[in-house]
Design a protein around this motif. Structure first.
Motif, mmCIF file in Angstrom:
data_model
loop_
_atom_site.group_PDB
_atom_site.id
_atom_site.type_symbol
_atom_site.label_atom_id
_atom_site.label_comp_id
_atom_site.label_asym_id
_atom_site.label_seq_id
_atom_site.Cartn_x
_atom_site.Cartn_y
_atom_site.Cartn_z
ATOM 1 N N UNK A 9 -54.778 -27.630 14.538
ATOM 2 C CA UNK A 9 -53.968 -28.364 15.503
ATOM 3 C C UNK A 9 -54.856 -29.000 16.574
ATOM 4 N N UNK A 10 -55.826 -28.249 17.069
ATOM 5 C CA UNK A 10 -56.717 -28.774 18.108
ATOM 6 C C UNK A 10 -57.588 -29.907 17.568
ATOM 7 N N UNK A 11 -58.031 -29.792 16.327
ATOM 8 C CA UNK A 11 -58.829 -30.864 15.727
ATOM 9 C C UNK A 11 -57.991 -32.136 15.607
ATOM 10 N N UNK A 15 -58.695 -35.631 17.654
ATOM 11 C CA UNK A 15 -58.867 -36.900 16.939
ATOM 12 C C UNK A 15 -57.910 -37.960 17.486
ATOM 13 N N UNK A 16 -56.642 -37.606 17.628
ATOM 14 C CA UNK A 16 -55.646 -38.563 18.115
ATOM 15 C C UNK A 16 -55.886 -38.931 19.575
ATOM 16 N N UNK A 17 -56.257 -37.962 20.395
ATOM 17 C CA UNK A 17 -56.551 -38.250 21.801
ATOM 18 C C UNK A 17 -57.772 -39.159 21.918
ATOM 19 N N UNK A 155 -51.516 -41.642 28.113
ATOM 20 C CA UNK A 155 -51.201 -40.227 28.204
ATOM 21 C C UNK A 155 -52.048 -39.470 27.189
ATOM 22 N N UNK A 156 -52.677 -38.392 27.647
ATOM 23 C CA UNK A 156 -53.463 -37.546 26.757
ATOM 24 C C UNK A 156 -52.850 -36.159 26.642
ATOM 25 N N UNK A 157 -51.612 -36.007 27.070
ATOM 26 C CA UNK A 157 -50.941 -34.713 26.976
ATOM 27 C C UNK A 157 -50.780 -34.328 25.508
ATOM 28 N N UNK A 158 -51.250 -33.134 25.174
ATOM 29 C CA UNK A 158 -51.244 -32.688 23.790
ATOM 30 C C UNK A 158 -49.856 -32.748 23.176
ATOM 31 N N UNK A 159 -48.853 -32.243 23.884
ATOM 32 C CA UNK A 159 -47.509 -32.189 23.302
ATOM 33 C C UNK A 159 -46.925 -33.585 23.086
ATOM 34 N N UNK A 160 -47.369 -34.595 23.854
ATOM 35 C CA UNK A 160 -46.867 -35.957 23.651
ATOM 36 C C UNK A 160 -47.648 -36.669 22.550
ATOM 37 N N UNK A 161 -48.880 -36.261 22.327
ATOM 38 C CA UNK A 161 -49.653 -36.850 21.239
ATOM 39 C C UNK A 161 -49.220 -36.269 19.901
ATOM 40 N N UNK A 165 -42.171 -38.330 19.471
ATOM 41 C CA UNK A 165 -40.788 -38.762 19.423
ATOM 42 C C UNK A 165 -39.915 -37.891 20.303
ATOM 43 N N UNK A 166 -39.192 -38.501 21.274
ATOM 44 C CA UNK A 166 -38.292 -37.687 22.114
ATOM 45 C C UNK A 166 -37.178 -37.037 21.286
#
Length: 168
Positions: A9-11, A15-17, A155-161, A165-166
């Motif tokens: 998950x962190x990887x 990558x996405x961030x 935004x670099x918030x993990x949960x939003x990356x 989708x809301x």
């Protein structure tokens, strides 16, 4: 304690961030990215290179090799597009490492030698967590420097990356 699933998950998050951050940085000119912003690694470009240095040091250790030589402030890539391509490749390397890691490996002690030549033995799960934390810390610095450069940083918030989708 880290688990293989947490590492994966962190990887993925990193990558996405990184992709988001590099996309934002691409909106700046080379001069703006390399401008001295009075940060620890001086500029956006210097800080992005430092993140790469740190990742390469840790990944070399994790893969059983020796850490690359050079300072933590080394500019590995002067050209932003080359740095971005190298970032994508390094993130793929981290993804592959995280995909293959096992719980017994994470639970074991891991010996490494610092850049100063000092030998350490630490739990591998702490070191892997540190590698991800190191990226997060310095991405935050770049995020701030993007604001200083007049951009609206992503935004670099993990949960939003990871969950963009809301809820309905």
């Amino acid at each position: 304690m880290s688990t293989p699933a947490h590492c994966r998950m962190m990887a993925r998050y990193n990558r996405l961030a990184n992709q988001r951050l590099y996309e934002a940085c691409a909106a700046l000119s080379d001069e703006e990215r390399k401008a001295d912003r009075h940060a620890f690694f001086r500029s956006i470009h210097g800080t992005l290179n430092h993140i790469m240095v740190g990742d390469r040091v840790w990944m070399a250790r994790f893969e059983g090799g020796s850490a690359p030589l050079g300072g933590l402030d080394a500019i590995l890539y002067e050209d932003f597009d080359e740095l971005r391509a190298a970032r994508d490749a390094e993130d793929a390397r981290i993804d592959a490492y995280a995909a293959a890691i096992t719980q017994p490996e994470l639970d074991a002690d891991f010996a490494s030698v610092s850049s100063a030549g000092v030998r350490f033995v630490d739990p591998l799960n702490q070191l892997v967590t540190h590698m991800f934390n190191h990226q997060i810390h310095h991405r935050g610095q770049v995020h701030h420097m993007l604001s200083d450069a007049g951009l609206d940083p992503p935004s670099l918030d993990m949960h939003r990356i990871l969950n963009p989708t809301p809820a309905a």
